[in-house]
Design an enzyme around this catalytic site. Structure first.
Site, PDB file in Angstrom:
ATOM      1  N   GLN A 111       0.845  -1.206   0.000  1.00  0.00           N
ATOM      2  CA  GLN A 111       0.000   0.000   0.000  1.00  0.00           C
ATOM      3  C   GLN A 111       0.882   1.258   0.000  1.00  0.00           C
ATOM      4  O   GLN A 111       1.690   1.471   0.911  1.00  0.00           O
ATOM      5  CB  GLN A 111      -0.947   0.020   1.208  1.00  0.00           C
ATOM      6  CG  GLN A 111      -2.025   1.096   1.013  1.00  0.00           C
ATOM      7  CD  GLN A 111      -2.952   1.268   2.194  1.00  0.00           C
ATOM      8  OE1 GLN A 111      -2.493   1.361   3.335  1.00  0.00           O
ATOM      9  NE2 GLN A 111      -4.244   1.343   1.949  1.00  0.00           N
ATOM     10  N   TYR A 147      -5.940  10.978   3.629  1.00  0.00           N
ATOM     11  CA  TYR A 147      -4.521  11.232   3.375  1.00  0.00           C
ATOM     12  C   TYR A 147      -4.390  12.042   2.075  1.00  0.00           C
ATOM     13  O   TYR A 147      -5.400  12.456   1.502  1.00  0.00           O
ATOM     14  CB  TYR A 147      -3.738   9.922   3.377  1.00  0.00           C
ATOM     15  CG  TYR A 147      -3.764   9.313   4.768  1.00  0.00           C
ATOM     16  CD1 TYR A 147      -3.200   9.998   5.840  1.00  0.00           C
ATOM     17  CD2 TYR A 147      -4.407   8.108   5.020  1.00  0.00           C
ATOM     18  CE1 TYR A 147      -3.261   9.489   7.129  1.00  0.00           C
ATOM     19  CE2 TYR A 147      -4.465   7.580   6.309  1.00  0.00           C
ATOM     20  CZ  TYR A 147      -3.891   8.283   7.365  1.00  0.00           C
ATOM     21  OH  TYR A 147      -3.955   7.790   8.635  1.00  0.00           O
ATOM     22  N   ARG A 203      -7.482   2.322  -2.999  1.00  0.00           N
ATOM     23  CA  ARG A 203      -8.404   2.300  -1.860  1.00  0.00           C
ATOM     24  C   ARG A 203      -9.103   3.648  -1.729  1.00  0.00           C
ATOM     25  O   ARG A 203      -8.449   4.701  -1.781  1.00  0.00           O
ATOM     26  CB  ARG A 203      -7.616   2.000  -0.578  1.00  0.00           C
ATOM     27  CG  ARG A 203      -8.542   1.652   0.570  1.00  0.00           C
ATOM     28  CD  ARG A 203      -7.827   0.990   1.722  1.00  0.00           C
ATOM     29  NE  ARG A 203      -8.716   0.019   2.338  1.00  0.00           N
ATOM     30  CZ  ARG A 203      -8.811  -0.192   3.644  1.00  0.00           C
ATOM     31  NH1 ARG A 203      -8.049   0.483   4.479  1.00  0.00           N
ATOM     32  NH2 ARG A 203      -9.645  -1.086   4.127  1.00  0.00           N
ATOM     33  N   GLY A 216      -9.776  -6.555   8.553  1.00  0.00           N
ATOM     34  CA  GLY A 216      -8.626  -5.968   9.229  1.00  0.00           C
ATOM     35  C   GLY A 216      -8.407  -6.546  10.608  1.00  0.00           C
ATOM     36  O   GLY A 216      -7.676  -7.529  10.780  1.00  0.00           O
ATOM     37  N   ARG A 217      -9.077  -5.944  11.595  1.00  0.00           N
ATOM     38  CA  ARG A 217      -8.781  -6.252  12.990  1.00  0.00           C
ATOM     39  C   ARG A 217      -8.725  -7.739  13.339  1.00  0.00           C
ATOM     40  O   ARG A 217      -7.808  -8.154  14.064  1.00  0.00           O
ATOM     41  CB  ARG A 217      -9.753  -5.490  13.900  1.00  0.00           C
ATOM     42  CG  ARG A 217      -9.457  -3.989  13.915  1.00  0.00           C
ATOM     43  CD  ARG A 217     -10.607  -3.165  14.440  1.00  0.00           C
ATOM     44  NE  ARG A 217     -11.721  -3.184  13.498  1.00  0.00           N
ATOM     45  CZ  ARG A 217     -12.899  -2.618  13.728  1.00  0.00           C
ATOM     46  NH1 ARG A 217     -13.112  -2.008  14.887  1.00  0.00           N
ATOM     47  NH2 ARG A 217     -13.844  -2.644  12.819  1.00  0.00           N
TER      48      ARG A 217
END
Ligand SMILES: Cc1cc2nc3c(=O)[nH]c(=O)nc-3n(C[C@H](O)[C@H](O)[C@H](O)COP(=O)(O)O)c2cc1C
Length: 370
Positions: free
Chosen positions: A102, A182, A229, A321-322
């Site tokens: 990424q 971002y 993304r 994810g988590r």
């Protein structure tokens, strides 16, 4: 009841990539790199342990020293960083996994403490809400410096070089991070982009920089090895919508990405980690239908929700994810309907191998408990 026959857990081909299943390990910053942005050896163990995923997307990785926002995040601009990533990709490939890097520039989501005293850069001088984690704890965000028009080509070139370095480091492809406010998303949204040059104002102008970045990456990689993304409805920083016309902006963005024939869009549906709700008038399924390639859905997915979404034709792949933090063998656990371990938050960012590459696989856990 086991889930061995779940369609989500069967092999699938997207582009020319043969994946073991439809589960993607979502990108997760874990802050284990050294101060030069070089990952430790045990990062190769961490990623290889999770190679049961159809595809791994790495933690966000800084394209340049100026791109950094958070302590101990890895980079992909120096030879030492490339060599460390090569250990990771080799280890994942030995376990027959696939891994994308990424690519990240934090823009205004940074702090002078991370940039040798320099101000973070952004499309416009607009301060984010809240605080950011730096070397010695949390600090208030500062007002970033608006990039001069003539500075932009160098950042596009940093993306190109980072993409080329990712190739040398043995990655199967790259994911461009255009989510979570971002730098790329700061250009896309009208609340963070008030420029009056060719990179701001009209929607076409706001998309110009992100699309120049995508094209630079495509000068190095085949389009079928490049994903992107997006997070159309994630509000952070702050708690209000970041664009006056989310659906209009992201429809145009997705159309432009579709025309470039990218492998996938990776969509954070709702507000990252917090909610799958979206404001009225916003439809992830509608965005997905505009895109010619594959669609990865993300945010709070369980196997059951992934199965339901796949059956409805609303996504091709599902990133999680988590749950991957404390369950290196998450795919085996989902197949066997086994309980999932949970990682305390103190292990998420920073520290060492503990709480990172030392989570046991299911069989080992059962044996230890016996
Ligand atoms: C510890 C942690 C680090 C994260 N780092 C990144 C990152 O580097 N890049 C990114 O795009 N998203 C990052 N995210 C967001 C996740 O990729 C994902 O969108 C989010 O956790 C929701 O998915 P989940 O409900 O399956 O966990 C991070 C999330 C967590 C919990």
């Amino acid at each position: 009841m086991s889930n061995f026959s779940s369609p989500v857990l069967q092999p699938v081909t997207i582009g020319d990539l043969q994946l073991k299943n439809r589960i993607v390990m979502a990108p997760m910053t874990r802050s284990r790199a050294d101060n030069f942005g070089v990952l430790p050896d045990y990062a190769a163990d961490y990623y290889a342990q999770r190679a049961g995923a159809g595809l791994i997307v790495t933690e966000a990785t800084n394209i340049s020293a100026e791109a950094r926002g958070y302590p101990r995040t890895p980079g992909i601009w120096s030879e030492a960083q490339v060599a460390a990533w090569k250990h990771v990709t080799d280890a994942v490939h030995r376990r027959d996994g696939k891994i994308f890097l990424q690519l990240w520039h934090t823009g205004r989501m940074s702090h002078p403490d991370m940039l040798a005293g320099a101000l973070p850069v952004a499309p416009s001088a607009i301060k984010p809400h809240g605080q950011i984690r730096v070397h010695d704890g949390m600090k208030d965000f500062v007002t970033p410096r608006a990039l001069r028009t003539d500075e932009i080509p160098a950042i596009v070139e940093d993306y190109r070089r980072a993409a080329a370095n990712a190739k040398r480091a043995g990655f199967d492809g790259v994911e461009i991070h255009s989510a979570n406010n971002y730098l790329l998303e700061q250009f896309v949204r009208d609340s963070t982009n008030r420029r009056i040059d060719q990179y701001g104002g009209s929607l076409e102008n706001r998309l110009r920089f992100p699309l120049e970045v995508v094209k630079a990456v495509l000068s190095v990689w085949d389009a079928k090895r490049v994903g992107i993304r997006i997070s159309p409805t994630t509000t952070a920083p702050g708690d209000t919508a970041l664009d006056s016309d989310t659906m209009g902006t992201f429809s145009a963005y997705v159309d432009a990405l579709s025309a470039l024939d990218l492998l996938y869009i990776h969509d954070i549906e709702g507000v990252t980690q917090l909610s799958r709700e979206a404001d009225e008038g916003i439809s992830f399924a509608a965005l997905r239908r505009r895109f010619s390639g594959a669609y990865i859905g993300n945010n709070q997915y369980t196997l059951a929700l992934a199965e339901k979404t796949l059956a409805a034709g609303d996504a091709d792949l599902f990133s999680i994810g988590r749950p991957f933090i404390a369950n290196p063998d998450l795919i085996d656990r989902l197949r066997n309907n086994a309980p999932l371990a949970e990682a305390p938050k103190e292990y998420w960012y920073g520290g060492d191998a503990r709480g990172y590459s030392d989570w046991p696989a299911m069989q080992a856990e059962i044996a230890a408990a016996a």
